[in-house]
Design a protein around this motif. Structure first.
Motif, mmCIF file in Angstrom:
data_model
loop_
_atom_site.group_PDB
_atom_site.id
_atom_site.type_symbol
_atom_site.label_atom_id
_atom_site.label_comp_id
_atom_site.label_asym_id
_atom_site.label_seq_id
_atom_site.Cartn_x
_atom_site.Cartn_y
_atom_site.Cartn_z
ATOM 1 N N TYR A 56 42.561 28.995 -5.651
ATOM 2 C CA TYR A 56 43.873 28.775 -6.248
ATOM 3 C C TYR A 56 44.313 27.314 -6.185
ATOM 4 N N ASP A 57 43.804 26.558 -5.230
ATOM 5 C CA ASP A 57 44.200 25.158 -5.077
ATOM 6 C C ASP A 57 43.006 24.231 -5.336
ATOM 7 N N ALA A 58 42.152 24.624 -6.275
ATOM 8 C CA ALA A 58 40.921 23.874 -6.542
ATOM 9 C C ALA A 58 41.187 22.434 -6.954
ATOM 10 N N GLY A 59 42.347 22.167 -7.521
ATOM 11 C CA GLY A 59 42.677 20.813 -7.959
ATOM 12 C C GLY A 59 42.768 19.816 -6.826
ATOM 13 N N LYS A 60 42.932 20.294 -5.590
ATOM 14 C CA LYS A 60 43.033 19.393 -4.436
ATOM 15 C C LYS A 60 41.677 19.146 -3.778
ATOM 16 N N VAL A 61 40.635 19.759 -4.307
ATOM 17 C CA VAL A 61 39.290 19.588 -3.748
ATOM 18 C C VAL A 61 38.576 18.484 -4.519
ATOM 19 N N SER A 62 38.179 17.426 -3.824
ATOM 20 C CA SER A 62 37.490 16.314 -4.492
ATOM 21 C C SER A 62 35.997 16.288 -4.211
ATOM 22 N N LEU A 63 35.578 16.830 -3.065
ATOM 23 C CA LEU A 63 34.153 16.828 -2.736
ATOM 24 C C LEU A 63 33.383 17.736 -3.695
ATOM 25 N N LYS A 64 32.214 17.294 -4.086
ATOM 26 C CA LYS A 64 31.342 18.089 -4.946
ATOM 27 C C LYS A 64 30.271 18.826 -4.142
ATOM 28 N N LYS A 65 30.067 18.388 -2.910
ATOM 29 C CA LYS A 65 29.035 19.019 -2.093
ATOM 30 C C LYS A 65 29.308 18.721 -0.617
ATOM 31 N N ILE A 66 29.097 19.733 0.225
ATOM 32 C CA ILE A 66 29.152 19.561 1.675
ATOM 33 C C ILE A 66 27.845 20.076 2.251
ATOM 34 N N ASN A 67 27.141 19.208 2.974
ATOM 35 C CA ASN A 67 25.845 19.557 3.563
ATOM 36 C C ASN A 67 25.979 19.658 5.079
ATOM 37 N N PHE A 68 25.574 20.791 5.624
ATOM 38 C CA PHE A 68 25.596 20.986 7.073
ATOM 39 C C PHE A 68 24.183 20.886 7.627
ATOM 40 N N MET A 69 24.016 20.055 8.638
ATOM 41 C CA MET A 69 22.783 20.021 9.408
ATOM 42 C C MET A 69 22.914 21.057 10.516
ATOM 43 N N LEU A 70 21.978 21.977 10.616
ATOM 44 C CA LEU A 70 22.004 23.015 11.639
ATOM 45 C C LEU A 70 21.053 22.616 12.754
ATOM 46 N N SER A 71 21.614 22.161 13.862
ATOM 47 C CA SER A 71 20.758 21.673 14.949
ATOM 48 C C SER A 71 21.520 21.681 16.263
ATOM 49 N N ALA A 72 20.806 22.001 17.339
ATOM 50 C CA ALA A 72 21.334 21.890 18.692
ATOM 51 C C ALA A 72 20.696 20.719 19.432
ATOM 52 N N ASP A 73 19.898 19.936 18.737
ATOM 53 C CA ASP A 73 19.235 18.770 19.324
ATOM 54 C C ASP A 73 20.207 17.599 19.268
ATOM 55 N N ASP A 74 20.904 17.346 20.375
ATOM 56 C CA ASP A 74 21.943 16.323 20.396
ATOM 57 C C ASP A 74 21.420 14.958 19.999
ATOM 58 N N THR A 75 20.230 14.626 20.450
ATOM 59 C CA THR A 75 19.668 13.304 20.139
ATOM 60 C C THR A 75 19.359 13.180 18.656
ATOM 61 N N ALA A 76 18.763 14.214 18.070
ATOM 62 C CA ALA A 76 18.438 14.180 16.640
ATOM 63 C C ALA A 76 19.698 14.076 15.803
ATOM 64 N N VAL A 77 20.736 14.815 16.204
ATOM 65 C CA VAL A 77 22.003 14.774 15.467
ATOM 66 C C VAL A 77 22.618 13.381 15.567
ATOM 67 N N PHE A 78 22.625 12.811 16.762
ATOM 68 C CA PHE A 78 23.229 11.496 16.941
ATOM 69 C C PHE A 78 22.460 10.432 16.163
ATOM 70 N N ASN A 79 21.137 10.530 16.172
ATOM 71 C CA ASN A 79 20.340 9.566 15.407
ATOM 72 C C ASN A 79 20.618 9.687 13.911
ATOM 73 N N ALA A 80 20.836 10.910 13.439
ATOM 74 C CA ALA A 80 21.155 11.112 12.025
ATOM 75 C C ALA A 80 22.514 10.500 11.693
ATOM 76 N N PHE A 81 23.439 10.569 12.638
ATOM 77 C CA PHE A 81 24.732 9.915 12.407
ATOM 78 C C PHE A 81 24.557 8.399 12.391
ATOM 79 N N LYS A 82 23.792 7.870 13.321
ATOM 80 C CA LYS A 82 23.608 6.417 13.389
ATOM 81 C C LYS A 82 22.933 5.861 12.138
ATOM 82 N N ASP A 83 21.976 6.610 11.564
ATOM 83 C CA ASP A 83 21.270 6.062 10.399
ATOM 84 C C ASP A 83 21.973 6.395 9.079
ATOM 85 N N GLY A 84 23.147 7.062 9.183
ATOM 86 C CA GLY A 84 23.928 7.323 7.984
ATOM 87 C C GLY A 84 23.603 8.623 7.283
#
Length: 576
Positions: free
Chosen positions: A318-346
């Motif tokens: 009903y409020d689709a006009g306020k949504v600007s993102l075209k895609k949201i990607n979730f990384m599914l991981s419990a590996d804290d180091t891998a997740v942090f490295n992915a954040f650091k490299d963008g």
């Protein structure tokens, strides 16, 4: 008499009493030792829990707010005097977010709203957890699952970016003068993501589904405050045209609109739910893969299990006009180091995970965020565990008390959590209101709150006195120590600690392992991936387990009702 003293007397009677709530009473005479002292009958180690269940039921009916607060203090004292719940610290929420991302917001209950964010190229990549356990909003009981529900579904009400409750699927509501009847008017033209009409009949179906025992929802108890019809269904009704939804309560409820914003109460599409393959055996079968029908700002387009999830906008929101993102990607991981490295490299622009070793390096960066939440990180004992076999209820409680005294909570906060968390001394967190506009964790004329100054549940600073007290408690429970103060080989204690496999939680388990080993207790830390961990913990397949609870709404009853015998969130197995 201060209420704390009264509650301790009541709790002592409860812990040492009969066991009607955990396996039934026995006609056998109680066993005795040679010197005449009582010993335990098999199955008698768990606390009797009927008194607690009755107290929670009475709290939910009590309309005198002063009396209600006193009853909630009494309930927390009962809970804590079992020593099965071991609070470690009060949560705050820390995460990493790129400076070019805006519009993500969260609230005191750990809910994160990603649906109205803005990001470069209208695409957002993030991580909140590993593989989610449940995506059905009625069946989920995890914070990461709630965040995904907020992305896919909508409720009658929601929280805005200021933390205020505002209408969502509802246009407005009216409350009767006695506070017992709520009537919601639905927005016009609501649709599910498949284009089918969404109205009040969907809400009525979903709320009754929540409390249906066949659904098996952990959160069914949240609807206890709603009046019941003669047939046992909720006293709710949708108008014939689906425009209005009426709810009758058993007693006035100050947090009722908060429940309307809680994912368990979000409507789900009846036809899809009931026609899904396997629905007869699994009520959540309809949303085990991508492509299921939703009502919120996004729909799940692709799900690579244990790897990634991809969401795209729901054009029928009903409020689709306020949504600007075209895609949201979730990384599914419990590996804290891998997740942090992915954040650091963008590769990621948002990370809910920060490795322990990196915390000191990021706390002063613009990407680091720390926000207040209402919740408690704790560990918990399964009161039905074989660890307590052959003990009386009081001996089992003393054992758990001894374990609690050995845990250096300040070390855990300073070296592992590292976000200035407050060491916890009771289960209900700091900052939670008392239902009357004041903080629950506060001393007044009627109640002295347990703390370091007035003989709390434990001394927050680990000292030799704590260790010596732990030895005495264990000796009273039948354990022997050698001249060096270590457990004798005659009476060993071997215990397992169950945790999910993320770095910080494992390190906390290892810290407690070292604390226990100081007097010879042998604890093995066992790790599981997230979904398996949740299922084993819920089923009581553990001695001692990692726990955490973020409040669902700002009232202490939420932290207390979860321990009712019937509650799906009663991981400690009280009353079973």
């Amino acid at each position: 008499m201060k209420k704390r003293v009264l509650a301790m007397l009541l709790a002592s009677a409860m812990v040492a009493g009969s066991l009607a709530g955990c396996g039934g009473s026995s006609d056998k005479p109680e066993a005795s030792t040679e010197d005449g002292k009582e010993t335990a009958e098999e199955g008698s180690a768990a606390p009797e829990w009927e008194a607690y269940d009755e107290l929670i039921a009475n709290i939910k009916k009590e309309t005198d707010l002063v009396k209600r607060e006193a009853m909630m203090h009494e309930a927390e004292d009962m809970l804590m005097d079992t020593w099965a719940v071991v609070p470690l610290y009060y949560y705050n929420d820390v995460y990493m977010q790129s400076t070019d991302v805006e519009g993500i917001y969260s609230n005191l209950f750990g809910f994160k709203y990603f649906g109205f964010a803005t990001a470069p190229n209208n695409e957002l990549s993030l991580q909140v957890a590993s593989e989610p356990n449940k995506l059905d909003p009625a069946l989920n009981s995890a914070v990461d699952g709630a965040c995904l529900a907020l992305l896919s579904f909508a409720g009658l009400y929601k929280y805005d970016e200021t933390g205020a409750l505002v209408p969502d699927l509802a246009e407005s509501h009216e409350m009767s003068e006695d506070g017992l009847t709520y009537t919601f008017t639905m927005k016009d033209g609501l649709k599910w993501s498949d284009g089918e009409a969404l109205d009040a009949t969907d809400v009525a179906y979903s709320w009754n589904r929540l409390v249906d025992p066949n659904t098996g929802a952990d959160y069914s108890y949240l609807a206890d405050g709603i009046a019941k019809k003669e047939d046992g269904t909720l006293d709710i009704a949708a108008s014939e045209d689906g425009k209005t939804f009426t709810v009758k309560l058993a007693a006035p409820c100050a947090y009722f609109l908060d429940l309307c914003a809680f994912p368990a109460f979000y409507p789900v599409p009846q036809q899809n739910v009931e026609s899904a393959e396997g629905a007869a055996d699994n009520p959540g079968a309809w949303c085990l893969e991508s492509g299921f029908v939703t009502s919120g700002p996004f729909t799940l387009k692709e799900w690579k299990h244990n790897e990634s999830m991809t969401y795209e906008p729901n054009p029928n929101y009903y409020d689709a006009g306020k949504v600007s993102l075209k895609k949201i990607n979730f990384m599914l991981s419990a590996d804290d180091t891998a997740v942090f490295n992915a954040f650091k490299d963008g590769s990621l622009q948002f990370s809910d995970t920060i490795p322990t070793d990196e915390m000191k390096n990021v706390v002063n960066t613009p990407e680091f965020h720390k926000i207040a939440t209402l919740g408690t990180y704790y560990s918990g004992f399964n009161v039905q565990s074989e660890l307590f076999a052959g003990k009386t209820a009081q001996q089992a409680a003393d054992m758990r008390h001894a374990f609690s005294l050995l845990i250096d909570r300040q070390y855990i906060v300073d070296t592992i959590a590292q976000a200035d968390q407050t060491v916890a001394n009771t289960f209900i967190p700091e900052g939670m209101l008392d239902g009357q506009g004041s903080e629950f964790r506060a001393n007044d004329d009627a109640y002295t709150y347990p703390d370091a100054e007035n003989v709390g549940y434990y001394d927050p600073e680990k000292t030799e006195a704590n260790v010596e007290e732990a030895r005495k408690l264990l000796e009273g429970a039948g354990y022997k120590f050698d001249d060096a103060g270590m457990l004798s080989p005659e009476t060993p204690i071997n215990i397992t600690y169950l945790t999910n496999d993320s770095e910080g939680n494992v390190k906390i388990g290892e810290a407690m392992q070292q604390d226990f080993n100081e007097i010879g207790i042998n604890m093995t830390v066992e790790t599981r991936e997230w979904s398996t961990f949740l299922e084993e913990r819920k089923a009581g397949k553990f001695d001692f387990a990692r726990e955490g609870w973020l409040a669902d709404y700002n009232d202490p009853i939420n932290m207390l009702e979860m321990w009712e015998t019937k509650s799906g969130n009663n991981d400690m197995q009280f009353g079973r």
